[in-house]
Design a protein around this motif. Structure first.
Motif, PDB file in Angstrom:
ATOM      1  N   UNK A 203      54.496 -34.158  10.221  1.00  0.00           N
ATOM      2  CA  UNK A 203      53.167 -34.559  10.707  1.00  0.00           C
ATOM      3  C   UNK A 203      52.309 -34.813   9.479  1.00  0.00           C
ATOM      4  N   UNK A 204      51.110 -34.235   9.376  1.00  0.00           N
ATOM      5  CA  UNK A 204      50.234 -34.557   8.243  1.00  0.00           C
ATOM      6  C   UNK A 204      50.828 -34.042   6.941  1.00  0.00           C
ATOM      7  N   UNK A 205      50.897 -34.962   5.982  1.00  0.00           N
ATOM      8  CA  UNK A 205      51.395 -34.614   4.660  1.00  0.00           C
ATOM      9  C   UNK A 205      50.983 -35.710   3.695  1.00  0.00           C
ATOM     10  N   UNK A 206      50.369 -35.336   2.589  1.00  0.00           N
ATOM     11  CA  UNK A 206      49.939 -36.318   1.595  1.00  0.00           C
ATOM     12  C   UNK A 206      51.154 -36.701   0.752  1.00  0.00           C
ATOM     13  N   UNK A 207      51.784 -37.817   1.088  1.00  0.00           N
ATOM     14  CA  UNK A 207      52.996 -38.255   0.386  1.00  0.00           C
ATOM     15  C   UNK A 207      53.145 -39.752   0.513  1.00  0.00           C
ATOM     16  N   UNK A 208      54.093 -40.288  -0.248  1.00  0.00           N
ATOM     17  CA  UNK A 208      54.386 -41.715  -0.185  1.00  0.00           C
ATOM     18  C   UNK A 208      55.390 -41.992   0.933  1.00  0.00           C
ATOM     19  N   UNK A 209      55.598 -43.256   1.205  1.00  0.00           N
ATOM     20  CA  UNK A 209      56.544 -43.636   2.258  1.00  0.00           C
ATOM     21  C   UNK A 209      57.956 -43.229   1.862  1.00  0.00           C
ATOM     22  N   UNK A 210      58.599 -42.538   2.779  1.00  0.00           N
ATOM     23  CA  UNK A 210      59.980 -42.077   2.590  1.00  0.00           C
ATOM     24  C   UNK A 210      60.147 -41.244   1.316  1.00  0.00           C
ATOM     25  N   UNK A 218      52.094 -42.966   2.829  1.00  0.00           N
ATOM     26  CA  UNK A 218      52.572 -43.004   4.212  1.00  0.00           C
ATOM     27  C   UNK A 218      51.408 -42.758   5.172  1.00  0.00           C
ATOM     28  N   UNK A 219      51.595 -43.172   6.410  1.00  0.00           N
ATOM     29  CA  UNK A 219      50.594 -42.889   7.436  1.00  0.00           C
ATOM     30  C   UNK A 219      50.471 -41.394   7.704  1.00  0.00           C
ATOM     31  N   UNK A 276      66.680 -43.766   6.090  1.00  0.00           N
ATOM     32  CA  UNK A 276      65.712 -42.673   6.018  1.00  0.00           C
ATOM     33  C   UNK A 276      65.356 -42.125   7.401  1.00  0.00           C
ATOM     34  N   UNK A 277      65.684 -42.849   8.447  1.00  0.00           N
ATOM     35  CA  UNK A 277      65.280 -42.437   9.803  1.00  0.00           C
ATOM     36  C   UNK A 277      66.484 -42.296  10.733  1.00  0.00           C
TER      37      UNK A 277
END
Length: 295
Positions: A203-210, A218-219, A276-277
């Motif tokens: 869920x919420x996490x300050x990170x880049x995509x993948x 990332x969203x 990745x998914x």
């Protein structure tokens, strides 16, 4: 012979004057009385139009329907208008009720318990929706551009629990509820007793995509995304994307859930999108110019 004898007598008698010739009166039969047939109680056929009897009778006669005599009402039947099901109708059944039966009043304890549950739902709701249960967090600051202006921590949506409380904004929480109601619950149906919980892995996490270095944020960094890896049922079993996406048992249901997410969410990624998914769904509410992006 009589005719010849008469002629011979006339010749012997000499000439006959006109005065002596008189007409011979012949007997005239009396005219038969004309009888006019009129309909009575035993008549089964009307008089034929245009017939002589009908003309003598005057106006042509036509059959007239006889009034229907209501039979005596059976015992128990109601004739009062207040007890009739409809106007101008009456019952013949001996089992007809004088009044419709009404259910008994609910015990006060049941009403009190229902009111307590309603108040608890209102107390635990977030995003002004009783179907979304959790707590209001408010502003969540983050490093750089990360953060959520108005965050909520969701623990259940549409009666389905989350394996862990997920931080997100209300737009994402509403989209998640819509997906559970229109996608997850109908796809699972009654299998395993129904849907019990969603296994949340992100869920919420300050990170880049993948988690790729140098990639765009990332969203998840804005509280607009959630990752789901499985569906737990009430009997304790679980559908997981890693093991059941291509299975004959639950593969079709997981694909139905994936299709249902494309619309409520702006981005929908599944096991066939990339490496990745392959073990989870990625849903986010990012807005794309060309509409929802589903892969």
């Amino acid at each position: 012979m009589r005719v010849w004898a008469g002629l011979l007598a006339c010749l012997l008698a000499g000439p006959v004057s006109a005065q002596d010739v008189r007409p011979i009166a012949r007997p005239v039969a009396a005219a038969a009385p004309v009888t006019v047939q009129t309909p009575d109680e035993k008549t089964v056929r009307p008089l034929m139009r245009g017939s002589m009897a009908a003309k003598l009778a005057g106006t042509p006669l036509r059959p007239v329907p006889r009034p229907y005599t209501r039979p005596d009402l059976a015992f128990g039947a109601q004739t009062r208008a207040i007890f009739r099901a409809e106007q101008n109708l009456f019952a013949f059944s001996p089992l007809a009720l004088r009044q419709s039966m009404r259910p008994l009043l609910r015990p006060a304890s049941i009403e009190a318990a229902a009111e307590e549950r309603r108040i608890a739902r209102l107390r635990g709701q977030v995003c002004d929706d009783p179907a979304i249960q959790g707590t209001t967090v408010g502003a969540v600051p983050g490093p750089g551009a990360c953060g959520i202006s108005s965050a909520v921590k969701v623990r259940s949506v549409a009666g389905v629990a989350l394996s862990q409380q997920a931080m997100m904004d209300c737009r994402t929480a509403s989209a998640l509820k819509t997906w559970v109601e229109r996608g997850v619950i109908p796809a699972v149906g009654g299998e395993g007793g129904g849907v019990a919980a969603l296994r949340v892995v992100g869920h919420y996490s300050c990170r880049t995509r993948n988690h790729q270095p140098g990639a765009r944020l990332s969203e998840h960094s804005f509280g607009r995304a959630i990752d789901i890896a499985g569906i737990r049922l009430r009997d304790g079993s679980e559908m997981t994307l890693l093991t059941d996406w291509n299975s004959d048992d639950d593969g079709a249901q997981l694909r139905q859930m994936w299709r249902a997410a494309c619309g409520p969410f702006g981005t929908v990624l599944g096991p066939e999108s990339d490496r990745f998914h392959r073990d989870h769904f990625h849903f986010d509410t990012a807005r794309h110019r060309g509409g929802a992006f589903c892969r």
